[in-house]
Scaffold this active site. Structure first.
Site, PDB file in Angstrom:
ATOM      1  N   HIS A 257      -1.117  10.615 -16.422  1.00 46.38           N
ATOM      2  CA  HIS A 257      -1.602  10.181 -16.514  1.00 46.38           C
ATOM      3  C   HIS A 257      -2.524   9.630 -17.163  1.00 46.38           C
ATOM      4  O   HIS A 257      -3.133  11.187 -17.772  1.00 46.38           O
ATOM      5  CB  HIS A 257      -1.339   9.704 -14.852  1.00 46.38           C
ATOM      6  CG  HIS A 257      -2.536  10.003 -13.992  1.00 46.38           C
ATOM      7  ND1 HIS A 257      -2.317  11.346 -14.042  1.00 46.38           N
ATOM      8  CD2 HIS A 257      -3.095  10.207 -12.710  1.00 46.38           C
ATOM      9  CE1 HIS A 257      -3.019  11.870 -12.786  1.00 46.38           C
ATOM     10  NE2 HIS A 257      -3.945  10.676 -12.737  1.00 46.38           N
TER      11      HIS A 257
ATOM     12  N   ASP B 146      -0.243  13.371 -10.598  1.00 48.81           N
ATOM     13  CA  ASP B 146      -1.130  13.634  -8.767  1.00 48.81           C
ATOM     14  C   ASP B 146       0.071  13.036  -8.778  1.00 48.81           C
ATOM     15  O   ASP B 146       0.497  11.473  -8.837  1.00 48.81           O
ATOM     16  CB  ASP B 146      -2.015  12.815  -8.849  1.00 48.81           C
ATOM     17  CG  ASP B 146      -3.138  13.354  -9.972  1.00 48.81           C
ATOM     18  OD1 ASP B 146      -3.619  14.670 -10.423  1.00 48.81           O
ATOM     19  OD2 ASP B 146      -5.016  13.155 -10.495  1.00 48.81           O
TER      20      ASP B 146
ATOM     21  N   ASP C 249      -9.749  12.999 -15.633  1.00 49.04           N
ATOM     22  CA  ASP C 249      -9.480  14.460 -14.920  1.00 49.04           C
ATOM     23  C   ASP C 249      -8.078  15.194 -15.869  1.00 49.04           C
ATOM     24  O   ASP C 249      -7.843  16.696 -15.922  1.00 49.04           O
ATOM     25  CB  ASP C 249      -9.118  15.149 -13.518  1.00 49.04           C
ATOM     26  CG  ASP C 249      -8.726  14.018 -12.947  1.00 49.04           C
ATOM     27  OD1 ASP C 249      -8.065  13.001 -13.417  1.00 49.04           O
ATOM     28  OD2 ASP C 249      -8.316  14.163 -11.649  1.00 49.04           O
TER      29      ASP C 249
ATOM     30  N   HIS D 121      -5.962   9.396 -16.243  1.00 46.14           N
ATOM     31  CA  HIS D 121      -7.504   9.434 -15.504  1.00 46.14           C
ATOM     32  C   HIS D 121      -8.235  10.353 -16.240  1.00 46.14           C
ATOM     33  O   HIS D 121      -7.108  11.508 -16.673  1.00 46.14           O
ATOM     34  CB  HIS D 121      -6.291   9.819 -13.763  1.00 46.14           C
ATOM     35  CG  HIS D 121      -6.502   8.618 -13.244  1.00 46.14           C
ATOM     36  ND1 HIS D 121      -6.112   8.274 -11.479  1.00 46.14           N
ATOM     37  CD2 HIS D 121      -7.067   6.952 -13.451  1.00 46.14           C
ATOM     38  CE1 HIS D 121      -5.490   7.522 -11.258  1.00 46.14           C
ATOM     39  NE2 HIS D 121      -6.474   6.136 -11.981  1.00 46.14           N
TER      40      HIS D 121
END
Ligand code: ZN
Ligand code: ZN
Length: 290
Positions: free
Chosen positions: A39, A186, A43, A41
Site C-alpha cells: 500500500h 499492514d 514506510d 503509506h
C-alpha cells in the site's frame, strides 16, 4: 522482506533504507526481480526512488517489475519525472487488485485485500507442486533409453519400450509440494488474509503492537502479536514471522511470548536475518529448502 528463490528475487515493500539493506545482503543487482508493494503509506514506498537509483548506479540492465495497488504507477512515474532517476534498465509497472493471480511457470503470486484503512494488498507466493525426483538408474535398468522417453516419464506419462509399457510412477519419487509464503502487512486480522494464507509454510503477518495496545492496533489498522498468532492458527500455517513491530518496543520479546501462547511456531526475525523455508514432500518426511 526479500524472498530469494534460486536466481530470482521477490521484494515485498520498499521502506526507507531498503537499498542499503539490499546491497548489504548482496542479493544480486541484475537478477530477475519483482517488487510487490502492499500500500501507499510512506514506510512501504519511500525506499523505492533510492532503490531504483542504486540498482541503476550499480549496473542493473535487466527489466524490473513493480507491482502494487492503484496509484503505484503514478507514484513511480511522477518521482521519475521530477527527480530523473537515470534508470539504465526498463521498469514495468503494474497495478493489481485483490483476487488477481500473477502466474509464472513454477509459481503463482496471489493477491488479496488486507484491511488497513486505505487500499492495501496481501500477497501469497505459492510454488506449484512438482513431479517427484526421477530415478535415472532405474529407468536404465528398465531398458528405457535416455532421450525423449525420459522426458515423457518425467512429465508423468507412461512410455512403451518394445512391447512393455513402463509407468512413470516406477521411476518417479513422490510429488514434491511447493513452498507457500504469505505476506500480510499492514492489516487488521481479517477473513481474506486467513483465506489467502491457508496452509502457508510461512506467514509473515503484521504484529505492530502488544496485546496491551489492542485499542491502538484497531485504531491504526494494525494487529497485535496475539491476533497475528490467531491468524496463523486459523489459516493452518506452519510458521509465523512477526513483522512490522512498532519502533516503540525496544525489546519486542514480550510480543513473541504473546504470540507463542497462541501459536507456538512463531518467530521474531531481526533485520537481515535469513529464514529458510522448507516444504514437505508429499507422502514422505523429506524436506526441501527454498
Ligand atoms: Zn500502513
Ligand atoms: Zn506500515
Amino acid at each position: 522482506m526479500l524472498i530469494r528463490r534460486g536466481p530470482e528475487l521477490f521484494l515485498f515493500d520498499c521502506g526507507e533504507g531498503t537499498q542499503r539493506q539490499f546491497l548489504q545482503a548482496r542479493a544480486g543487482i541484475n537478477r530477475k526481480m519483482r517488487i510487490f508493494i502492499s500500500h501507499l503509506h510512506g514506510d512501504h514506498v519511500f525506499g523505492l526512488p533510492g532503490m531504483l537509483h542504486s540498482l541503476s548506479f550499480m549496473g542493473r540492465t535487466r527489466e524490473l517489475e513493480i507491482i502494487g495497488p492503484k496509484g503505484i504507477i503514478g507514484l513511480v512515474t511522477s518521482v521519475n519525472r521530477v527527480v530523473k532517476l537515470y534508470n539504465r534498465f526498463p521498469i514495468r509497472l503494474r497495478e493489481v487488485k485483490p483476487g488477481l493471480s500473477i502466474k509464472d511457470a513454477e509459481y503463482n503470486i496471489r493477491v488479496a485485500a488486507a484491511q488497513h484503512g486505505i487500499p492495501c494488498l496481501a500477497y501469497a507466493f505459492e510454488e506449484k507442486p512438482r513431479a517427484g525426483r526421477f530415478d535415472a538408474a532405474k529407468a536404465r535398468r528398465l531398458g528405457v533409453p535416455e532421450g525423449p522417453l525420459w522426458k515423457k516419464l518425467q512429465s508423468g506419462k507412461s512410455v512403451r519400450v518394445g512391447r512393455r509399457r513402463i509407468l512413470s510412477k516406477l521411476v518417479l519419487g513422490p510429488p514434491r509440494q511447493g513452498v507457500k509464503i504469505t505476506y500480510a502487512v499492514d492489516t487488521r486480522p481479517c477473513a481474506s488474509v486467513i483465506r489467502l494464507a491457508s496452509g502457508s509454510d510461512l506467514l509473515i503477518h503484521d504484529s505492530c503492537f502488544a496485546g496491551s495496545a489492542a485499542t491502538k492496533a484497531k485504531e491504526y489498522g494494525h494487529s497485535t502479536a496475539g491476533e497475528a498468532a490467531g491468524i496463523a492458527k486459523r489459516s493452518g500455517s506452519r510458521m509465523l514471522a512477526l513483522f512490522h513491530v512498532s519502533a516503540m518496543y525496544e525489546d519486542a520479546s514480550p510480543l513473541l511470548a504473546e504470540a507463542r501462547k497462541v501459536f507456538h511456531q512463531s518467530i521474531l526475525p531481526q533485520d537481515m536475518e535469513t529464514v529458510s523455508v522448507v516444504a514437505q514432500v508429499l507422502g514422505q518426511g523429506m524436506r526441501r529448502e527454498l
